[in-house]
Design a protein around this motif. Structure first.
Motif, short mmCIF file in Angstrom:
data_model
loop_
_atom_site.label_atom_id
_atom_site.label_comp_id
_atom_site.label_asym_id
_atom_site.label_seq_id
_atom_site.Cartn_x
_atom_site.Cartn_y
_atom_site.Cartn_z
N GLU A 1 66.63 -82.63 69.94
CA GLU A 1 65.94 -82.08 68.89
C GLU A 1 64.59 -82.98 68.53
O GLU A 1 64.70 -84.14 68.54
CB GLU A 1 66.49 -81.84 67.72
N GLU A 2 63.51 -82.58 68.06
CA GLU A 2 62.38 -83.18 67.64
C GLU A 2 61.49 -82.71 66.73
O GLU A 2 60.72 -81.56 67.23
CB GLU A 2 61.61 -83.60 69.20
N GLN B 1 68.47 -86.35 68.42
CA GLN B 1 67.54 -86.52 68.22
C GLN B 1 66.61 -87.06 69.18
O GLN B 1 67.14 -87.99 69.85
CB GLN B 1 67.45 -87.22 66.86
N ARG B 2 65.60 -86.68 69.41
CA ARG B 2 64.76 -87.30 70.55
C ARG B 2 64.75 -88.91 70.40
O ARG B 2 64.95 -89.33 71.41
CB ARG B 2 63.24 -86.90 70.27
N SER B 3 64.87 -89.51 69.39
CA SER B 3 64.86 -90.85 69.21
C SER B 3 66.05 -91.84 69.40
O SER B 3 66.37 -92.59 69.48
CB SER B 3 64.31 -91.28 68.04
N GLN B 4 67.31 -90.73 69.60
CA GLN B 4 68.48 -91.30 69.79
C GLN B 4 69.07 -91.21 71.16
O GLN B 4 70.29 -91.76 71.45
CB GLN B 4 69.45 -90.20 69.00
#
Length: 846
Positions: A725-726, A780-783
């Motif tokens: 997800e982003e 999440q994209r950052s994770q």
């Protein structure tokens, strides 16, 4: 005014406890209010929507109290007045069951459409578990006829079956619901008086849905051990007259089992449909253009000459499990090729036979295209396109060449077990090219056909390997003569039928295989003297345009997948397949395998598949430097006996001709795979490669995830769908595939001893691979890097529990169906022809 009658709903006696918890119910007669949300230690009675069903075990008010165990038996003895649903009470209230009730569907009369309103709910919430041979209780909900057929407690997959079982294939082995009743299937719809009250009270489907609605999943991340999600769990298939007892003992086992309830809106639609008597308007008529194509193809399949009849038999025996569709049909109607007693233009009367080469009875039958009536599920979906190019191709391969066809071969177990003798009149090159043209489909047969279900059936293959094919250069008359000469040694154990023995037949086929390997070794030596040493030109390059030339197979412990392309890092092993091997795999595991066969039939098929794997690996070893072949073989078969190794490469399977490929030195196996990647770069499918994401940063993060290796992966699920997800953009999906390291896969029952956790790897594939996800993660994209670190540090069950707490969409997640709907929709959108509904039978619970 209601007369309230208490009954014991469920109880638990603990041997070491003085007190116990008793749940009782208060059942209104003749109507009842729904159960309130359970609140232990208090009397609770909260009316819900009134229903005509009378059921004190499921759908009533209840109370909970703590009592002394010494009083429990007195309490039980005093609860004799509860009105529970039994066959007698159903017969009294609604009359006796009429098995013919659903032989013919009732058309909708009040605006509710099965196809538009009901079927989408069944597909999204029910078919994801209830489809194909592994549908619980054989309850197949992908077609109205499957609902009408009902349920059976007879197992299809039974590895210990001593005698063959009677087949129970929907649309094949019986046609009407009443015929299924004579075969032991019990109804899940009301077959009594057709009044709304009875249509709910006597419907197992309604009762199961209402049970879940009244008893939602407990509010816990991991469901309790009372939920058994194991592949071979004991079946629970209660009939309607048994449902009170079942529900009292298992109040949390409503449907969908082990997943959240359907929404109130979905429940209302299903309830209304059932209340109206489960009407069905039938399938819509086929477009005229599709009808014309059906007629054209049926004319092709039913040619009168011996050549045409033999060709049609060969094609049918390879495509009988296919979902055929016309490449010019934008709606993609799917069909199955069947044998029918009736000719084109008349209703199809299918011939029910265990195998496609069983005697159809009578002198003449007809090949027909029967419309697919069931929902398309990924685990059985094998699409195969028909069109003008295909027709021209088959005419060129089989009908245009001039060759005689003598007497047509018989239909028998022996004929099916030796396709080289049965189809000796058809050109070998044509047969091989027919299979090569759609090689993924051919290999997919032993992945998606009934044989490949369960760990024992699949531990014959490595977790990750690449598949290539020998070029179809014809090899001249000598190759055809060799194959005809050796056909007597290539007979498959399917000749033993569905009630096979084990020891005697196995020795016989092992001796035949040894003789074939010896003769093949001599033949290859002579062939090399004529053609030169084996080189890259011996490998089929897809004729410069066919992506079927490079395939990847993944095993997921008790299921497997095959896809086009060379997916993942260089694997430990690979197969190079030629015509005799490809044909034998098909007739062993697809055309000749009977899922209803006894343990002898199943075991012989599994044991013989060992030879098929070994032959594919032998063919690959022949391209490596002579000095490295045994070392590579020994690495593949660490811990295996010398006898096993000699079947792969040694005294039995010899090829002492040096390779014609120039290697730089070092690891020739890895270098050879690199050369194959280069040779097939023009045709290899790249849809699963991370480079296709078009996002270099995301690709780098996922490659970091794919770099995780070793024992930590042992705690990972076999197959994970990762939702990325982003922000506001639509989620992207990749598949995480755990590849378990093995010292060898040569043992039938000792796989646990052959595991090498330090050699575990992880493949990250773009999009969706596999039909049975074991888990769904959202990140999440950052994770992504955090997920990679968490996976790499897994060392205990608690570690995995913590990882799942952060990233998993568990069975118990209240939003599970929302994520499921988005996932399934994306899967079908990315691959509208090849994708089907993913199956949730193997979702984990931890």
């Amino acid at each position: 005014m209601f007369a309230f009658l208490p009954s014991l709903l469920s109880w638990k006696l603990s041997s070491g406890a003085r007190q116990t918890r008793v749940f009782a119910c208060i059942a209104p007669v003749p109507s009842y209010p729904g159960l309130a949300q359970r609140r232990p230690d208090s009397l609770s009675f909260a009316p819900r929507q009134q229903s005509p069903v009378r059921d004190c075990g499921l759908l009533s008010g209840y109370f909970a109290m703590t009592i002394d165990k010494s009083l429990l038996l007195l309490l039980i003895a005093g609860l004799g007045g509860c009105a529970v649903i039994t066959r007698h009470t159903l017969d009294q209230q609604y009359g006796p069951a009429e098995p013919q009730r659903f032989d013919v569907p009732q058309a909708p009369t009040r605006g509710l459409s099965y196809r538009a309103d009901v079927q989408p709910i069944l597909e999204r919430r029910c078919v994801v578990c209830h489809a194909c041979y592994d549908a619980p209780c054989q309850l197949k909900l992908g077609a109205w006829e499957g609902v009408a057929r009902g349920a059976s407690d007879e197992l299809v997959y039974d590895g210990g079956r001593l005698q063959e079982a009677a087949p129970s294939r929907l649309f094949v082995d019986a046609g009407k619901a009443s015929e299924w009743r004579t075969q032991g299937f019990s109804p899940v719809l009301n077959e009594r008086a057709q009044v709304p009250a009875a249509n709910l009270a006597a419907s197992v489907i309604y009762r199961a849905l209402q049970l879940k609605h009244s008893h939602p999943l407990p509010e816990t991340a991991v469901l309790p051990p009372t939920f058994d999600f194991s592949l071979d769990r004991a079946q629970q298939c209660p009939r309607i007259e048994e449902y009170d007892s079942f529900a009292a003992a298992n109040p949390l086992w409503g449907m969908p089992f082990g997943l959240p309830a359907v929404s109130d809106g979905e429940f209302a639609i299903l309830r209304t449909w059932l209340e109206q008597g489960a009407p069905f308007e039938g399938l819509p008529p086929l477009p005229a253009a599709v009808e014309r194509q059906v007629a054209e193809w049926e004319r092709f399949f039913n040619g009168d000459s011996r050549k045409e009849r033999l060709v049609s038999r060969y094609i049918y025996e390879h495509l009988f499990i296919a979902h055929l569709y016309f490449d010019s049909d934008p709606q993609r109607h799917f069909f199955r090729l069947v044998r029918s007693r009736t000719p084109p233009g008349q209703p199809i009367d299918p011939i029910a036979s265990r195998r496609p080469y069983d005697d159809p009875g009578g002198d003449r039958f007809h090949y027909r295209l029967e419309r697919e009536k069931e929902s398309i599920v990924d685990k059985t979906h094998m699409p195969y396109a028909l069109g003008e190019k295909r027709l021209a191709r088959w005419r060129k391969l089989f009908l245009q060449p001039a060759y005689p066809v003598g007497e047509l071969p018989p239909y028998s177990l022996a004929a099916g077990a030796n396709p080289f003798a049965t189809f000796r009149d058809l050109p070998v090159r044509a047969r091989y090219q027919f299979m090569l043209d759609e090689a993924e489909f051919t290999i997919m047969g032993f992945i998606k056909a009934p044989v490949c279900r369960g760990q024992v059936a699949l531990n014959v293959i490595e977790d990750h390997f690449w598949v290539f094919f020998l070029a179809n250069d014809g090899s001249g008359q000598a190759a055809d003569e060799f194959l005809e000469q050796e056909s007597r040694f290539l007979e498959l154990p399917t000749a033993q039928g569905s009630d096979a023995g084990i020891i005697g037949p196995w020795r016989e086929y092992a001796k035949k295989e040894e003789r074939y390997l010896q003769d093949k070794s001599a033949y290859l030596g002579a062939l090399s003297g004529q053609r030169g040493r084996p080189g890259m030109s011996w490998i089929w390059d897809g004729d410069g345009n066919n992506p079927n030339a490079a395939l990847t197979v993944f095993r997921h412990f008790d299921s497997a997948s095959v896809v086009k392309g060379l997916v993942g890092d260089v694997p430990k092993t690979g197969w190079v397949i030629g015509y005799p091997l490809l044909e034998r795999i098909h007739y062993l595991l697809v055309a000749g395998f009977d899922v209803y066969g006894n343990v002898g039939h199943q075991l012989l098929s599994r044991l013989y598949m060992d030879f098929m794997r070994m032959e594919g690996e032998f063919n690959l070893l022949g391209f490596l430097p002579l000095a490295q072949r045994r070392a590579v073989r020994d690495d593949w078969y660490r811990g295996a006996t010398d006898d096993v190794k000699e079947h792969v490469y040694g005294s039995l399977a010899r090829f002492d001709v040096e390779t014609g490929i120039t290697f730089r030195g070092g690891d020739a196996r890895r270098e050879f795979f690199g050369l194959l990647q280069q040779r097939l770069a023009r045709v290899a499918d790249r849809r699963y490669e991370l480079a296709g994401l078009g996002d270099a940063a995301l690709q780098a993060d996922l490659e970091l995830l794919a770099a995780v290796r070793g024992p930590a992966l042992s705690r990972m699920p076999e197959l994970v769908i990762l939702r990325i997800e982003e922000g506001v953009r639509a989620p992207r999906y990749v598949t995480l595939l755990r590849n378990t390291g093995h010292s060898s896969v040569s043992s039938l029952l000792r796989e646990g001893r052959e595991l090498l956790p330090e050699e575990n790897t992880l493949t990250v594939a773009r999009g969706f691979v596999g039909a049975y996800p074991n888990a769904i993660y959202r990140v999440q994209r950052s994770q992504i890097r955090e997920l990679a670190r968490a996976i790499g540090q897994l060392a205990s069950a608690d570690d995995y529990r913590a990882l799942a707490d952060r990233f998993a969409v568990r069975r118990s997640d209240p939003a599970f169906w929302q994520y499921s709907d988005e996932l399934q929709a994306t899967h079908l959108q990315l691959a509208p022809v090849t994708a089907g509904l993913l199956d949730y039978n193997r979702l984990e619970n931890r």
